[in-house]
Design a protein around this motif. Structure first.
Motif, PDB file in Angstrom:
ATOM      1  N   CYS A   1      10.308  17.311  -6.722  1.00 16.82           N
ATOM      2  CA  CYS A   1      11.325  16.374  -6.230  1.00 16.82           C
ATOM      3  C   CYS A   1      12.561  17.115  -5.744  1.00 16.82           C
ATOM      4  O   CYS A   1      13.125  16.759  -4.705  1.00 16.82           O
ATOM      5  N   ASN A   2      12.988  18.147  -6.470  1.00 15.29           N
ATOM      6  CA  ASN A   2      14.154  18.933  -6.039  1.00 15.29           C
ATOM      7  C   ASN A   2      13.872  19.678  -4.751  1.00 15.29           C
ATOM      8  O   ASN A   2      14.710  19.733  -3.851  1.00 15.29           O
ATOM      9  N   GLU A   3      12.671  20.258  -4.639  1.00 14.44           N
ATOM     10  CA  GLU A   3      12.323  21.053  -3.463  1.00 14.44           C
ATOM     11  C   GLU A   3      12.237  20.209  -2.196  1.00 14.44           C
ATOM     12  O   GLU A   3      12.628  20.649  -1.118  1.00 14.44           O
ATOM     13  N   HIS A   4      11.728  18.983  -2.331  1.00 18.17           N
ATOM     14  CA  HIS A   4      11.503  18.147  -1.153  1.00 18.17           C
ATOM     15  C   HIS A   4      12.511  17.006  -1.028  1.00 18.17           C
ATOM     16  O   HIS A   4      12.293  16.066  -0.253  1.00 18.17           O
TER      17      HIS A   4
ATOM     18  N   LEU B   1      10.700   7.978  -3.262  1.00 14.87           N
ATOM     19  CA  LEU B   1      11.257   7.803  -4.594  1.00 14.87           C
ATOM     20  C   LEU B   1      10.182   8.158  -5.610  1.00 14.87           C
ATOM     21  O   LEU B   1       9.014   7.817  -5.427  1.00 14.87           O
ATOM     22  N   CYS B   2      10.578   8.832  -6.681  1.00 15.84           N
ATOM     23  CA  CYS B   2       9.635   9.205  -7.730  1.00 15.84           C
ATOM     24  C   CYS B   2      10.131   8.657  -9.065  1.00 15.84           C
ATOM     25  O   CYS B   2      11.323   8.743  -9.367  1.00 15.84           O
ATOM     26  N   LEU B   3       9.224   8.078  -9.844  1.00 20.47           N
ATOM     27  CA  LEU B   3       9.535   7.577 -11.178  1.00 20.47           C
ATOM     28  C   LEU B   3       8.754   8.395 -12.187  1.00 20.47           C
ATOM     29  O   LEU B   3       7.543   8.578 -12.038  1.00 20.47           O
ATOM     30  N   LEU B   4       9.437   8.884 -13.219  1.00 19.29           N
ATOM     31  CA  LEU B   4       8.836   9.746 -14.223  1.00 19.29           C
ATOM     32  C   LEU B   4       9.078   9.151 -15.601  1.00 19.29           C
ATOM     33  O   LEU B   4      10.208   8.771 -15.921  1.00 19.29           O
ATOM     34  N   ALA B   5       8.029   9.053 -16.419  1.00 16.97           N
ATOM     35  CA  ALA B   5       8.150   8.512 -17.773  1.00 16.97           C
ATOM     36  C   ALA B   5       8.792   9.542 -18.691  1.00 16.97           C
ATOM     37  O   ALA B   5       8.400  10.709 -18.689  1.00 16.97           O
ATOM     38  N   GLU B   6       9.776   9.108 -19.481  1.00 19.18           N
ATOM     39  CA  GLU B   6      10.468  10.011 -20.392  1.00 19.18           C
ATOM     40  C   GLU B   6       9.603  10.409 -21.578  1.00 19.18           C
ATOM     41  O   GLU B   6       9.815  11.458 -22.173  1.00 19.18           O
ATOM     42  N   ASP B   7       8.629   9.567 -21.943  1.00 16.96           N
ATOM     43  CA  ASP B   7       7.827   9.862 -23.128  1.00 16.96           C
ATOM     44  C   ASP B   7       6.591  10.709 -22.828  1.00 16.96           C
ATOM     45  O   ASP B   7       5.697  10.818 -23.661  1.00 16.96           O
ATOM     46  N   CYS B   8       6.559  11.335 -21.672  1.00 12.33           N
ATOM     47  CA  CYS B   8       5.461  12.239 -21.336  1.00 12.33           C
ATOM     48  C   CYS B   8       5.540  13.455 -22.255  1.00 12.33           C
ATOM     49  O   CYS B   8       6.592  14.077 -22.391  1.00 12.33           O
ATOM     50  N   ASN B   9       4.415  13.806 -22.893  1.00  9.57           N
ATOM     51  CA  ASN B   9       4.429  14.898 -23.861  1.00  9.57           C
ATOM     52  C   ASN B   9       3.958  16.228 -23.272  1.00  9.57           C
ATOM     53  O   ASN B   9       3.694  17.162 -24.009  1.00  9.57           O
ATOM     54  N   GLN B  10       3.846  16.312 -21.973  1.00  9.76           N
ATOM     55  CA  GLN B  10       3.433  17.550 -21.304  1.00  9.76           C
ATOM     56  C   GLN B  10       4.657  18.179 -20.618  1.00  9.76           C
ATOM     57  O   GLN B  10       5.069  17.730 -19.554  1.00  9.76           O
ATOM     58  N   PRO B  11       5.240  19.228 -21.192  1.00 10.12           N
ATOM     59  CA  PRO B  11       6.428  19.824 -20.569  1.00 10.12           C
ATOM     60  C   PRO B  11       6.162  20.399 -19.178  1.00 10.12           C
ATOM     61  O   PRO B  11       7.025  20.346 -18.301  1.00 10.12           O
ATOM     62  N   ASP B  12       4.953  20.933 -18.949  1.00 10.57           N
ATOM     63  CA  ASP B  12       4.624  21.472 -17.630  1.00 10.57           C
ATOM     64  C   ASP B  12       4.558  20.364 -16.576  1.00 10.57           C
ATOM     65  O   ASP B  12       4.938  20.577 -15.424  1.00 10.57           O
ATOM     66  N   TYR B  13       4.070  19.218 -16.971  1.00  8.84           N
ATOM     67  CA  TYR B  13       3.971  18.048 -16.095  1.00  8.84           C
ATOM     68  C   TYR B  13       5.370  17.645 -15.628  1.00  8.84           C
ATOM     69  O   TYR B  13       5.621  17.467 -14.431  1.00  8.84           O
ATOM     70  N   ILE B  14       6.283  17.524 -16.588  1.00  5.01           N
ATOM     71  CA  ILE B  14       7.656  17.118 -16.273  1.00  5.01           C
ATOM     72  C   ILE B  14       8.324  18.166 -15.386  1.00  5.01           C
ATOM     73  O   ILE B  14       8.985  17.836 -14.401  1.00  5.01           O
ATOM     74  N   LYS B  15       8.126  19.426 -15.723  1.00  2.00           N
ATOM     75  CA  LYS B  15       8.732  20.521 -14.954  1.00  2.00           C
ATOM     76  C   LYS B  15       8.225  20.533 -13.516  1.00  2.00           C
ATOM     77  O   LYS B  15       8.994  20.723 -12.574  1.00  2.00           O
ATOM     78  N   LEU B  16       6.917  20.306 -13.331  1.00  5.89           N
ATOM     79  CA  LEU B  16       6.334  20.291 -11.990  1.00  5.89           C
ATOM     80  C   LEU B  16       6.881  19.141 -11.156  1.00  5.89           C
ATOM     81  O   LEU B  16       7.275  19.330 -10.000  1.00  5.89           O
TER      82      LEU B  16
ATOM     83  N   GLY C   1       0.797  -1.229   0.000  1.00  4.61           N
ATOM     84  CA  GLY C   1       0.000   0.000   0.000  1.00  4.61           C
ATOM     85  C   GLY C   1       0.821   1.266   0.000  1.00  4.61           C
ATOM     86  O   GLY C   1       0.331   2.323   0.402  1.00  4.61           O
ATOM     87  N   GLY C   2       2.052   1.203  -0.472  1.00  5.93           N
ATOM     88  CA  GLY C   2       2.920   2.364  -0.440  1.00  5.93           C
ATOM     89  C   GLY C   2       3.190   2.970  -1.800  1.00  5.93           C
ATOM     90  O   GLY C   2       4.209   3.621  -1.984  1.00  5.93           O
ATOM     91  N   LEU C   3       2.286   2.762  -2.757  1.00  7.17           N
ATOM     92  CA  LEU C   3       2.495   3.259  -4.111  1.00  7.17           C
ATOM     93  C   LEU C   3       1.420   4.275  -4.458  1.00  7.17           C
ATOM     94  O   LEU C   3       0.236   4.030  -4.239  1.00  7.17           O
ATOM     95  N   VAL C   4       1.830   5.423  -5.001  1.00  5.86           N
ATOM     96  CA  VAL C   4       0.913   6.478  -5.400  1.00  5.86           C
ATOM     97  C   VAL C   4       1.109   6.704  -6.894  1.00  5.86           C
ATOM     98  O   VAL C   4       2.239   6.902  -7.346  1.00  5.86           O
ATOM     99  N   ARG C   5       0.012   6.691  -7.660  1.00  7.04           N
ATOM    100  CA  ARG C   5       0.104   6.798  -9.116  1.00  7.04           C
ATOM    101  C   ARG C   5      -0.603   8.049  -9.595  1.00  7.04           C
ATOM    102  O   ARG C   5      -1.688   8.371  -9.122  1.00  7.04           O
ATOM    103  N   GLY C   6       0.042   8.749 -10.523  1.00 11.77           N
ATOM    104  CA  GLY C   6      -0.564   9.934 -11.115  1.00 11.77           C
ATOM    105  C   GLY C   6      -0.014  11.228 -10.544  1.00 11.77           C
ATOM    106  O   GLY C   6       0.574  11.253  -9.465  1.00 11.77           O
ATOM    107  N   LEU C   7      -0.234  12.301 -11.284  1.00 13.22           N
ATOM    108  CA  LEU C   7       0.316  13.602 -10.901  1.00 13.22           C
ATOM    109  C   LEU C   7      -0.311  14.148  -9.624  1.00 13.22           C
ATOM    110  O   LEU C   7       0.395  14.591  -8.716  1.00 13.22           O
ATOM    111  N   HIS C   8      -1.631  14.108  -9.514  1.00 18.25           N
ATOM    112  CA  HIS C   8      -2.308  14.711  -8.364  1.00 18.25           C
ATOM    113  C   HIS C   8      -1.924  14.013  -7.063  1.00 18.25           C
ATOM    114  O   HIS C   8      -1.506  14.664  -6.094  1.00 18.25           O
ATOM    115  N   GLU C   9      -2.058  12.683  -7.034  1.00 21.49           N
ATOM    116  CA  GLU C   9      -1.706  11.934  -5.820  1.00 21.49           C
ATOM    117  C   GLU C   9      -0.212  12.022  -5.533  1.00 21.49           C
ATOM    118  O   GLU C   9       0.202  12.122  -4.375  1.00 21.49           O
TER     119      GLU C   9
END
Length: 142
Positions: free
Chosen positions: A80-83, A60-75, A40-48
């Motif tokens: 991750c850097n801030e926290h 730990l955070c995993l991010l898909a490289e093929d995401c086509n939303q630059p704002d999503y990747i930037k956020l 029960g320690g897995l959270v999926r999606g941007l909002h969660e």
């Protein structure tokens, strides 16, 4: 649902390595995510994921490289850097979705109806495994 497709998933489910063989990063991530999902320690999606990182619960955070939303990747990268959450890039959102349990498993044990997932945050690793050590060594070296 609009996000589900009835296409076969790419063959990424590698069998676990034999005893004594070193585990590669992709296999280690797959095992780690399955253990985390079971505990029960897995959270999926941007909002969660953003909520988990903001609450300092993300390890730990995993991010898909093929995401086509630059704002999503930037956020996700900024959070991750801030926290001080470790960030690992994976090649495909479909692969990440399968590893995170966003699919149906048929009678032959193959994933069907895989839903893509661009961001996964691990809040609890579950039990101590070799996969966790492989991933943590990768995070420390990068």
């Amino acid at each position: 649902m609009s996000g589900e497709e009835d296409v076969p998933a790419p063959e990424v489910a590698a069998p676990p390595p034999a005893l004594g063989e070193p585990m590669d990063l992709n296999t280690a991530l797959q095992v780690l995510l399955r253990k985390s999902l079971a505990h029960g320690g897995l959270v999926r999606g941007l909002h969660e994921g953003a909520k988990a990182i903001e609450k300092h619960a993300g390890l730990l955070c995993l991010l898909a490289e093929d995401c086509n939303q630059p704002d999503y990747i930037k956020l996700v990268k900024a959070l991750c850097n801030e926290h001080n959450v470790s960030l690992i890039n994976v090649p495909s959102a479909k692969t990440l979705g399968e590893w995170a349990g966003l699919c149906k498993i048929d009678s032959e044990g193959k994933a069907r109806k895989v839903v893509g997932c661009s961001c996964v945050v691990v809040k609890d690793f579950g039990e101590e495994t070799e996969a966790r050590h492989v991933v943590m060594e990768y995070v420390k070296s990068h």
